[in-house]
Enzyme design. Sequence first.
Site, short mmCIF file in Angstrom:
data_model
loop_
_atom_site.label_atom_id
_atom_site.label_comp_id
_atom_site.label_asym_id
_atom_site.label_seq_id
_atom_site.Cartn_x
_atom_site.Cartn_y
_atom_site.Cartn_z
N GLU A 154 64.91 43.86 57.77
CA GLU A 154 66.26 44.41 57.61
C GLU A 154 67.28 43.43 58.20
OE1 GLU A 154 66.43 49.05 57.32
OE2 GLU A 154 66.20 48.45 59.39
N ASN A 214 65.10 56.66 56.40
CA ASN A 214 65.46 56.75 57.81
C ASN A 214 66.76 57.53 57.93
OD1 ASN A 214 66.03 56.36 60.51
ND2 ASN A 214 66.52 54.19 60.33
N HIS A 246 64.01 48.91 65.34
CA HIS A 246 65.16 48.86 64.44
C HIS A 246 66.30 48.12 65.14
CE1 HIS A 246 68.50 50.19 61.91
NE2 HIS A 246 67.61 50.52 61.00
N GLY A 277 73.94 49.30 56.50
CA GLY A 277 75.09 50.19 56.49
C GLY A 277 76.41 49.53 56.13
N LYS A 291 68.23 58.51 60.58
CA LYS A 291 69.00 58.16 61.79
C LYS A 291 69.50 59.45 62.47
CE LYS A 291 70.03 53.71 59.72
NZ LYS A 291 70.97 52.56 59.63
N GLU A 307 69.28 48.73 65.41
CA GLU A 307 70.16 49.61 66.18
C GLU A 307 69.56 49.95 67.53
OE1 GLU A 307 71.92 51.37 62.01
OE2 GLU A 307 70.55 52.60 63.21
N SER A 367 71.05 48.48 53.10
CA SER A 367 71.89 48.98 52.01
C SER A 367 71.13 49.05 50.69
CB SER A 367 73.15 48.12 51.86
OG SER A 367 73.96 48.20 53.02
#
Length: 241
Positions: free
Chosen positions: A163, A10, A94, A169, A12, A96, A203
């Site tokens: 996730e 991904n 996701h 991250g 992003k 985010e 991560s």
Amino acid sequence: MSRRMLIAGNWKMHGLRSDLGFFDALAVHAGKGNAEVLVCPPSTLLSAAAERCAGTAIRLGGQDCHTGATGAHTGDVAAVMLHDAGARYVILGHSERRSDHAESSSLVCAKAGAALAAGLTPIVCVGETREQREAGEAFDIVAAQLGGSLPAATDSGIVIAYEPVWAIGTGLTASASDVARMHAFIRTRLPEPATTRVLYGGSVKPGNAAELMALDDVDGALVGGASLDIDAFASIIATAG
């Protein structure tokens, strides 16, 4: 039943046309092992990436889609547009998107339905925050997200990505035992548990990928930052066999 491993990158909000050489280097590694290799670049690069990946084992995906096929939705991208540009997968839900854009599980479900109708395989993301895990709510949160985000249709080929939000991250990774427990739990909540692939994300990097990929209910990885580095991404792919 055997499930083919999937290693998905991904990107992003990263990637320019000057980065397309990445796919030439990746093609060598994508054809070596048994794992399916997927990259989800920004939609601005999909068409150009599809041209570079023609004839290779690399699959491409989008990072989000709208619920509609057309319409007055400035700035949005339809699933049919992603498919037309060369995508065969799309990441949905996701964390985010859920946090930055206040996306609900019902919206993710509608997007997944649109993706399936357009011939795309949705990768539906679920995961808890650090506060939710510390409060003992992780399994309830993931169960609720699964229940609300998956279309009613079974045998659809949807991929799930677990996730944990606190590991995205941050450099933190859930322990192997925590991942194993959550993935086993997720499988009990799926309409097609034997065939649905469940990926781990958060991560993932060369140093921890082998341990994670060896877990029974882990069918691959959704890789963030490490997917931008060809050496790191190739190393992760190699751990999947």
